[in-house]
Write a protein that holds these residues in place. Structure first.
Motif, PDB file in Angstrom:
ATOM      1  N   LEU A   1      19.179  -6.694 -36.832  1.00  0.00           N
ATOM      2  CA  LEU A   1      20.606  -6.472 -37.142  1.00  0.00           C
ATOM      3  C   LEU A   1      20.929  -4.985 -37.117  1.00  0.00           C
ATOM      4  O   LEU A   1      21.637  -4.466 -37.977  1.00  0.00           O
TER       5      LEU A   1
ATOM      6  N   GLY B   1      22.431  -1.740 -34.564  1.00  0.00           N
ATOM      7  CA  GLY B   1      23.765  -1.560 -33.978  1.00  0.00           C
ATOM      8  C   GLY B   1      24.191  -2.759 -33.148  1.00  0.00           C
ATOM      9  O   GLY B   1      25.293  -3.300 -33.324  1.00  0.00           O
ATOM     10  N   LEU B   2      23.300  -3.204 -32.266  1.00  0.00           N
ATOM     11  CA  LEU B   2      23.672  -4.325 -31.394  1.00  0.00           C
ATOM     12  C   LEU B   2      23.624  -5.656 -32.136  1.00  0.00           C
ATOM     13  O   LEU B   2      24.597  -6.419 -32.122  1.00  0.00           O
ATOM     14  N   GLY B   3      22.487  -5.940 -32.792  1.00  0.00           N
ATOM     15  CA  GLY B   3      22.327  -7.242 -33.441  1.00  0.00           C
ATOM     16  C   GLY B   3      23.384  -7.498 -34.503  1.00  0.00           C
ATOM     17  O   GLY B   3      23.889  -8.624 -34.639  1.00  0.00           O
TER      18      GLY B   3
ATOM     19  N   TRP C   1      18.347 -12.474 -39.770  1.00  0.00           N
ATOM     20  CA  TRP C   1      17.122 -11.908 -40.340  1.00  0.00           C
ATOM     21  C   TRP C   1      16.983 -10.477 -39.841  1.00  0.00           C
ATOM     22  O   TRP C   1      17.325 -10.171 -38.688  1.00  0.00           O
TER      23      TRP C   1
ATOM     24  N   ARG D   1      14.202  -6.905 -40.475  1.00  0.00           N
ATOM     25  CA  ARG D   1      13.003  -6.391 -41.160  1.00  0.00           C
ATOM     26  C   ARG D   1      13.375  -5.709 -42.478  1.00  0.00           C
ATOM     27  O   ARG D   1      12.811  -5.988 -43.522  1.00  0.00           O
ATOM     28  N   SER D   2      14.380  -4.806 -42.414  1.00  0.00           N
ATOM     29  CA  SER D   2      14.838  -4.144 -43.648  1.00  0.00           C
ATOM     30  C   SER D   2      16.018  -4.925 -44.185  1.00  0.00           C
ATOM     31  O   SER D   2      17.045  -5.021 -43.519  1.00  0.00           O
TER      32      SER D   2
ATOM     33  N   ALA E   1      17.452  -8.961 -31.096  1.00  0.00           N
ATOM     34  CA  ALA E   1      18.059  -7.669 -30.754  1.00  0.00           C
ATOM     35  C   ALA E   1      17.319  -6.565 -31.504  1.00  0.00           C
ATOM     36  O   ALA E   1      17.920  -5.799 -32.259  1.00  0.00           O
ATOM     37  N   VAL E   2      15.990  -6.531 -31.319  1.00  0.00           N
ATOM     38  CA  VAL E   2      15.194  -5.446 -31.903  1.00  0.00           C
ATOM     39  C   VAL E   2      14.918  -4.406 -30.809  1.00  0.00           C
ATOM     40  O   VAL E   2      15.301  -4.596 -29.662  1.00  0.00           O
ATOM     41  N   SER E   3      14.236  -3.311 -31.183  1.00  0.00           N
ATOM     42  CA  SER E   3      14.234  -2.137 -30.301  1.00  0.00           C
ATOM     43  C   SER E   3      13.553  -2.346 -28.948  1.00  0.00           C
ATOM     44  O   SER E   3      14.089  -1.950 -27.913  1.00  0.00           O
TER      45      SER E   3
ATOM     46  N   ASP F   1       8.383  -5.073 -29.991  1.00  0.00           N
ATOM     47  CA  ASP F   1       8.943  -5.433 -31.301  1.00  0.00           C
ATOM     48  C   ASP F   1       9.368  -6.906 -31.321  1.00  0.00           C
ATOM     49  O   ASP F   1       9.215  -7.585 -32.343  1.00  0.00           O
TER      50      ASP F   1
ATOM     51  N   VAL G   1       7.965  -9.563 -33.965  1.00  0.00           N
ATOM     52  CA  VAL G   1       8.851 -10.360 -34.831  1.00  0.00           C
ATOM     53  C   VAL G   1       8.582 -11.849 -34.648  1.00  0.00           C
ATOM     54  O   VAL G   1       8.564 -12.618 -35.615  1.00  0.00           O
TER      55      VAL G   1
ATOM     56  N   LEU H   1      17.890  -9.632 -26.135  1.00  0.00           N
ATOM     57  CA  LEU H   1      18.806  -8.598 -25.641  1.00  0.00           C
ATOM     58  C   LEU H   1      18.238  -7.187 -25.746  1.00  0.00           C
ATOM     59  O   LEU H   1      18.947  -6.213 -25.506  1.00  0.00           O
ATOM     60  N   ALA H   2      16.940  -7.063 -26.094  1.00  0.00           N
ATOM     61  CA  ALA H   2      16.322  -5.722 -26.082  1.00  0.00           C
ATOM     62  C   ALA H   2      16.263  -5.228 -24.638  1.00  0.00           C
ATOM     63  O   ALA H   2      16.098  -6.010 -23.707  1.00  0.00           O
ATOM     64  N   SER H   3      16.378  -3.916 -24.455  1.00  0.00           N
ATOM     65  CA  SER H   3      16.310  -3.352 -23.106  1.00  0.00           C
ATOM     66  C   SER H   3      14.857  -3.196 -22.688  1.00  0.00           C
ATOM     67  O   SER H   3      14.006  -2.827 -23.505  1.00  0.00           O
TER      68      SER H   3
ATOM     69  N   THR I   1      28.508  -1.650 -28.286  1.00  0.00           N
ATOM     70  CA  THR I   1      28.710  -2.588 -29.401  1.00  0.00           C
ATOM     71  C   THR I   1      30.188  -2.820 -29.729  1.00  0.00           C
ATOM     72  O   THR I   1      30.559  -3.861 -30.237  1.00  0.00           O
TER      73      THR I   1
HETATM   74  N1  LIG Z   1      23.411  -0.532 -29.281  1.00  0.00           N
HETATM   75  C1  LIG Z   1      23.831  -0.811 -28.071  1.00  0.00           C
HETATM   76  O1  LIG Z   1      24.980  -0.526 -27.680  1.00  0.00           O
HETATM   77  C2  LIG Z   1      22.926  -1.488 -27.079  1.00  0.00           C
HETATM   78  C3  LIG Z   1      23.444  -1.861 -25.811  1.00  0.00           C
HETATM   79  C4  LIG Z   1      22.604  -2.477 -24.895  1.00  0.00           C
HETATM   80  C5  LIG Z   1      21.292  -2.737 -25.223  1.00  0.00           C
HETATM   81  N2  LIG Z   1      20.819  -2.362 -26.446  1.00  0.00           N
HETATM   82  C6  LIG Z   1      19.405  -2.651 -26.741  1.00  0.00           C
HETATM   83  O2  LIG Z   1      19.323  -3.468 -27.872  1.00  0.00           O
HETATM   84  C7  LIG Z   1      18.130  -3.156 -28.592  1.00  0.00           C
HETATM   85  C8  LIG Z   1      18.510  -2.827 -30.036  1.00  0.00           C
HETATM   86  O3  LIG Z   1      19.373  -1.703 -30.001  1.00  0.00           O
HETATM   87  P1  LIG Z   1      20.165  -1.221 -31.291  1.00  0.00           P
HETATM   88  O4  LIG Z   1      21.157  -0.231 -30.805  1.00  0.00           O
HETATM   89  O5  LIG Z   1      20.649  -2.379 -32.075  1.00  0.00           O
HETATM   90  O6  LIG Z   1      19.006  -0.460 -32.082  1.00  0.00           O
HETATM   91  P2  LIG Z   1      18.986  -0.013 -33.627  1.00  0.00           P
HETATM   92  O7  LIG Z   1      20.361   0.132 -34.156  1.00  0.00           O
HETATM   93  O8  LIG Z   1      18.057   1.145 -33.667  1.00  0.00           O
HETATM   94  O9  LIG Z   1      18.304  -1.256 -34.347  1.00  0.00           O
HETATM   95  C9  LIG Z   1      16.975  -1.599 -34.091  1.00  0.00           C
HETATM   96  C10 LIG Z   1      16.700  -2.919 -34.734  1.00  0.00           C
HETATM   97  O10 LIG Z   1      15.376  -3.306 -34.347  1.00  0.00           O
HETATM   98  C11 LIG Z   1      14.650  -3.602 -35.554  1.00  0.00           C
HETATM   99  N3  LIG Z   1      13.238  -3.343 -35.306  1.00  0.00           N
HETATM  100  C12 LIG Z   1      12.698  -2.333 -34.599  1.00  0.00           C
HETATM  101  N4  LIG Z   1      11.359  -2.453 -34.554  1.00  0.00           N
HETATM  102  C13 LIG Z   1      11.050  -3.567 -35.236  1.00  0.00           C
HETATM  103  C14 LIG Z   1       9.851  -4.244 -35.535  1.00  0.00           C
HETATM  104  N5  LIG Z   1       8.660  -3.785 -35.105  1.00  0.00           N
HETATM  105  N6  LIG Z   1       9.902  -5.376 -36.283  1.00  0.00           N
HETATM  106  C15 LIG Z   1      11.092  -5.837 -36.710  1.00  0.00           C
HETATM  107  N7  LIG Z   1      12.272  -5.268 -36.453  1.00  0.00           N
HETATM  108  C16 LIG Z   1      12.255  -4.130 -35.725  1.00  0.00           C
HETATM  109  C17 LIG Z   1      15.269  -2.715 -36.610  1.00  0.00           C
HETATM  110  O11 LIG Z   1      14.959  -3.202 -37.870  1.00  0.00           O
HETATM  111  P3  LIG Z   1      15.085  -2.270 -39.179  1.00  0.00           P
HETATM  112  O12 LIG Z   1      16.522  -2.311 -39.598  1.00  0.00           O
HETATM  113  O13 LIG Z   1      14.156  -2.866 -40.148  1.00  0.00           O
HETATM  114  O14 LIG Z   1      14.662  -0.874 -38.747  1.00  0.00           O
HETATM  115  C18 LIG Z   1      16.738  -2.897 -36.249  1.00  0.00           C
HETATM  116  O15 LIG Z   1      17.239  -4.130 -36.694  1.00  0.00           O
HETATM  117  C19 LIG Z   1      17.459  -1.988 -27.845  1.00  0.00           C
HETATM  118  O16 LIG Z   1      16.505  -2.471 -26.941  1.00  0.00           O
HETATM  119  C20 LIG Z   1      18.627  -1.392 -27.082  1.00  0.00           C
HETATM  120  O17 LIG Z   1      18.208  -0.680 -25.928  1.00  0.00           O
HETATM  121  C21 LIG Z   1      21.601  -1.750 -27.377  1.00  0.00           C
END
Ligand SMILES: NC(=O)c1ccc[n+]([C@@H]2O[C@H](COP(=O)([O-])OP(=O)(O)OC[C@H]3O[C@@H](n4cnc5c(N)ncnc54)[C@H](OP(=O)(O)O)[C@@H]3O)[C@@H](O)[C@H]2O)c1
Length: 294
Positions: free
Chosen positions: A6, A8-10, A27, A29-30, A61-63, A67, A71, A87-89, A118
């Motif tokens: 959860l 930015g994207l999730g 769900w 992690r934090s 939608a984790v990193s 990951d 999960v 949806l992870a990249s 987002t």
């Molecule tokens: N944001 C966007 O606009 C966007 C657009 C397209 C694609 N994406 C892709 O979507 C994915 C997520 O991006 P985001 O922007 O949402 O990233 P983010 O805001 O940094 O969030 C990362 C999420 O992944 C979780 N996570 C990371 N490692 C983990 C692990 N080992 N076990 C469990 N949970 C873990 C984090 O949990 P915690 O809260 O516990 O740290 C958090 O919920 C990436 O692959 C990104 O490239 C994002």
């Protein structure tokens, strides 16, 4: 629908599912990230396995892909019969490997790409790509359309990240071209917003060329309807010269000019601009480049 991760994207995905009336389990992690979503009606899961087991469509939608595995591995037994939408990249190879991993556990896998950040998630301005088995897409589509426009690219789960990369590169070409133009008119005192309002009226001309040029590329014929490479090379010299004259960088027009020069040297001088696709592509990077048919 269950959403795992959860950030930015999730967070935006889960909020959009809720907004569109889907029963949503979340769900992260934090646990701190759950509060707003639970207040909006989401059901919190204490563990990833609980979230996976709660819904027929499971969105991650984790990193990173590693990951996602970290999960889902504890939720291994709960995956059978579900559609996993990740949806992870990542890369096409990572997508195919995760698809095989999910399939071995009885889950259908869709690899997704969120193409518009987002902010617009949950509206028709958001654009998502998916790749994986058609029946899995058909099963998940009623939920996925809540996120934004949903385009299914076919059965190969590696294709969405390929399109993601290609479209990102294309978008950067458009945006950097815009920044060059803003700098050029800015040197004459024109504000970026004033310029943008005119540029927006002009861009449909460019997007309107895509289908026709795609046909030319597929057929290997390049009628010079929008000018020959010779003419466009002179035009790009003008863009570079006009930029230089007012102290604006010429890196971008110079790069385009270089590709045009290579096209002309390869015998495409009197062909249309779509012939550059051959020059940029693998064939154009071999020593001797045969000229396409006019
Ligand atoms: N944001 C966007 O606009 C966007 C657009 C397209 C694609 N994406 C892709 O979507 C994915 C997520 O991006 P985001 O922007 O949402 O990233 P983010 O805001 O940094 O969030 C990362 C999420 O992944 C979780 N996570 C990371 N490692 C983990 C692990 N080992 N076990 C469990 N949970 C873990 C984090 O949990 P915690 O809260 O516990 O740290 C958090 O919920 C990436 O692959 C990104 O490239 C994002």
């Amino acid at each position: 629908v269950s959403v795992l991760g959860l950030g930015g994207l999730g967070g935006a995905l889960a909020a959009a599912f809720l907004q569109h009336g889907h029963a949503t389990t979340v769900w992260n992690r934090s646990p701190g990230r759950l509060d707003d979503l639970v207040a909006a009606g989401a059901v919190p899961a204490a563990a990833a396995a609980g979230a996976v087991g709660s819904s027929p469509v499971v969105v991650t939608a984790v990193s990173t892909y590693d990951d996602v595995r970290a999960v889902l591995e504890p939720a291994d037994d709960a995956l059978a019969g579900r559609v996993l939408v990740n949806l992870a990249s990542g890369t096409p190879e990572q997508a195919r490997a995760l698809a095989a991993w999910a399939q071995a556990r009885g889950a259908a896998y869709l690899d997704g790409a969120a193409m518009s950040g987002t902010r617009p998630v949950g509206t028709d301005d958001a654009f998502f790509l998916y790749a994986g088995p058609s029946d899995a897409f058909a099963a998940a589509e009623p939920a996925l359309v809540s996120l934004g426009r949903a385009v299914h690219l076919g059965d190969d789960p590696g294709v969405s990240s390929l399109y993601d990369t290609a479209l990102l590169g294309m978008n950067m070409g458009v945006l950097t071209g815009f920044y060059q133009a803003v700098a050029l008119v800015g040197a004459a005192g024109v504000g970026a917003a004033d310029f943008a309002s005119v540029a927006l009226g002009y861009l449909p001309f460019a997007t309107g060329l895509l289908s026709g040029h795609a046909r030319q590329i597929d057929e290997g014929r390049y009628p010079p309807d929008e000018g020959t490479l010779e003419v466009l090379a002179a035009a790009m010299d003008h863009v570079a010269g006009a930029s230089r004259a007012v102290g604006v960088s010429t890196e971008l027009p110079d790069a385009v000019r270089e590709v045009l020069a290579r096209g002309i040297a390869s015998g495409h001088g009197d062909h249309g601009v779509a012939s550059l696709a051959e020059i940029i592509g693998a064939a154009g990077n071999r020593e001797a480049v045969p000229a396409g048919r006019p």
